[in-house]
Design a protein around this motif. Structure first.
Motif, PDB file in Angstrom:
ATOM      1  N   PHE A   1      29.695  40.123  36.669  1.00  0.00           N
ATOM      2  CA  PHE A   1      30.469  39.075  36.788  1.00  0.00           C
ATOM      3  C   PHE A   1      30.913  38.423  35.563  1.00  0.00           C
ATOM      4  N   ASP A   2      31.949  38.123  35.527  1.00  0.00           N
ATOM      5  CA  ASP A   2      32.466  36.801  34.257  1.00  0.00           C
ATOM      6  C   ASP A   2      33.031  35.665  34.695  1.00  0.00           C
ATOM      7  N   PHE A   3      33.186  34.947  33.877  1.00  0.00           N
ATOM      8  CA  PHE A   3      33.664  33.525  34.106  1.00  0.00           C
ATOM      9  C   PHE A   3      34.985  33.156  33.228  1.00  0.00           C
ATOM     10  N   VAL A   4      36.124  32.895  33.657  1.00  0.00           N
ATOM     11  CA  VAL A   4      37.159  32.631  32.600  1.00  0.00           C
ATOM     12  C   VAL A   4      37.820  31.149  32.718  1.00  0.00           C
ATOM     13  N   ALA A   5      38.394  30.686  31.835  1.00  0.00           N
ATOM     14  CA  ALA A   5      39.219  29.665  32.122  1.00  0.00           C
ATOM     15  C   ALA A   5      40.708  29.706  32.191  1.00  0.00           C
ATOM     16  N   ILE A   6      41.189  28.805  32.968  1.00  0.00           N
ATOM     17  CA  ILE A   6      42.607  29.091  33.169  1.00  0.00           C
ATOM     18  C   ILE A   6      43.242  27.477  33.045  1.00  0.00           C
TER      19      ILE A   6
ATOM     20  N   ARG B   1      34.860  36.128  38.471  1.00  0.00           N
ATOM     21  CA  ARG B   1      35.207  37.496  38.699  1.00  0.00           C
ATOM     22  C   ARG B   1      34.146  38.420  38.892  1.00  0.00           C
ATOM     23  N   PHE B   2      34.377  39.281  39.794  1.00  0.00           N
ATOM     24  CA  PHE B   2      33.284  40.649  39.999  1.00  0.00           C
ATOM     25  C   PHE B   2      34.079  41.820  39.508  1.00  0.00           C
ATOM     26  N   HIS B   3      33.479  42.359  38.631  1.00  0.00           N
ATOM     27  CA  HIS B   3      33.903  43.594  38.101  1.00  0.00           C
ATOM     28  C   HIS B   3      33.448  45.036  38.928  1.00  0.00           C
TER      29      HIS B   3
ATOM     30  N   LEU C   1      39.135  43.963  39.651  1.00  0.00           N
ATOM     31  CA  LEU C   1      38.652  42.479  39.651  1.00  0.00           C
ATOM     32  C   LEU C   1      38.674  41.952  40.974  1.00  0.00           C
ATOM     33  N   ILE C   2      37.492  41.465  41.216  1.00  0.00           N
ATOM     34  CA  ILE C   2      37.487  40.871  42.876  1.00  0.00           C
ATOM     35  C   ILE C   2      37.227  39.476  42.464  1.00  0.00           C
ATOM     36  N   HIS C   3      38.100  38.469  42.968  1.00  0.00           N
ATOM     37  CA  HIS C   3      38.079  37.085  42.595  1.00  0.00           C
ATOM     38  C   HIS C   3      37.360  36.041  43.751  1.00  0.00           C
ATOM     39  N   ALA C   4      37.228  34.894  43.420  1.00  0.00           N
ATOM     40  CA  ALA C   4      36.784  34.003  44.180  1.00  0.00           C
ATOM     41  C   ALA C   4      37.841  33.683  45.327  1.00  0.00           C
TER      42      ALA C   4
ATOM     43  N   ILE D   1      29.749  36.507  46.773  1.00  0.00           N
ATOM     44  CA  ILE D   1      28.936  37.614  46.494  1.00  0.00           C
ATOM     45  C   ILE D   1      27.773  37.284  45.239  1.00  0.00           C
ATOM     46  N   TYR D   2      28.345  36.502  44.113  1.00  0.00           N
ATOM     47  CA  TYR D   2      27.672  36.080  43.060  1.00  0.00           C
ATOM     48  C   TYR D   2      26.406  35.077  43.436  1.00  0.00           C
TER      49      TYR D   2
END
Length: 209
Positions: A154-159, A168-170, A175-178, A184-185
Motif C-alpha cells: 500500500f501507499d498513500f498519496v496527496a491530491i 492505493r493497493f499495488h 493500482l487499486i484505489h479506495a 483491504i488495508y
C-alpha cells in the motif's frame, strides 16, 4: 507470512475480527445509502495461502465499470449488511454462504458516491464453487493474504482536491484505489491486531461520482 487455508487460520481470523472494536453507528440518521461488500476468504489456488476474492467489474455496467471491487452492493429495503453481502456474493459469484460463515465486520466506510459500506468477512469452505456472473463481473481473482501483508503493498498519496490522503493497493502492476483499497488495508491491519481506522482515507477523484 503464509496463512494456510485450514481450520486454525479460520479460528485465528475469527478471533482477530472479534477483538476488533468497530466504530459505533452514528446516532443521527445518515443521508448515505447502506451497502455491503464481502471479504470472502478461500484457498489461493496456486499455493497454501489463504486468499480473498477480488473482482473486476464488467465493462458495460452503468457505475464504476471496469474497476476492481470486492463483491457487494446496495442493501435492499429491510436488509442487514450481512444479508446484503451474502446475497450479492451469490448473485455475483454464485457463492452460497450463510451467517454461519461470517467471521466478523469491519468499520463502515462512507464513500464519495453516497454510500455507507459495511465490510463483511466470510469464510468459504474448501471446494466452494465460484462462477462469475458475466452481467456484473468480468473476472475474479484470488489475492493471497501474504500479498497484502507486504511492506510495499500500500501507499498513500496527496491530491490537490482533498486534504486527505488517497490510499492505493499495488497488485501485479495495477493500482487499486479506495474504497476497495481502504477496506483491504483495514483488513490487513485487523489481521495484525492493529485497530487502524480508515474512514478518513480518501478516494481518487474519478471515484467521487
Amino acid at each position: 507470512m503464509m496463512r494456510p487455508f485450514d481450520d486454525a487460520t479460520r479460528r485465528n481470523i475469527a478471533d482477530a475480527c472479534a477483538a476488533f472494536a468497530r466504530l459505533p453507528d452514528a446516532a443521527e440518521p445518515s443521508t448515505l445509502k447502506r451497502a455491503a461488500v464481502v471479504l470472502a476468504l478461500t484457498a489461493s489456488g496456486d499455493g497454501d495461502d489463504t486468499a480473498f476474492l477480488l473482482t473486476l467489474r464488467a465493462s458495460h455496467l452503468r457505475a464504476h465499470r471496469g474497476q476492481w471491487a470486492l463483491p457487494g452492493g446496495r442493501c435492499d429495503a429491510g436488509e442487514t449488511p450481512v444479508e446484503a453481502g451474502l446475497r450479492e456474493l451469490d448473485e455475483e459469484l454464485a457463492l452460497k454462504l450463510t451467517t454461519n460463515d461470517v467471521l466478523g465486520l469491519l468499520d463502515d466506510y462512507p464513500t464519495r458516491s453516497g454510500y455507507l459500506v459495511t465490510p463483511v468477512v466470510v469464510w468459504a469452505a474448501d471446494g466452494a464453487t465460484i462462477r462469475p456472473n458475466p452481467d456484473e463481473v468480468a473476472s475474479v481473482h484470488r489475492i493471497g493474504l501474504a500479498t497484502i501483508e507486504r511492506d510495499d503493498a500500500f501507499d498513500f498519496v496527496a491530491i490537490p482536491e482533498s486534504a486527505r490522503r488517497v490510499v492505493r493497493f499495488h497488485h501485479q502492476g495495477s493500482l487499486i484505489h479506495a474504497p476497495t483499497a481502504a477496506l483491504i488495508y483495514q483488513f490487513r491491519e485487523v489481521l495484525a491486531g492493529r485497530p487502524t481506522r480508515v474512514t478518513e482515507l480518501e478516494q481518487p477523484v474519478f471515484a467521487w461520482k
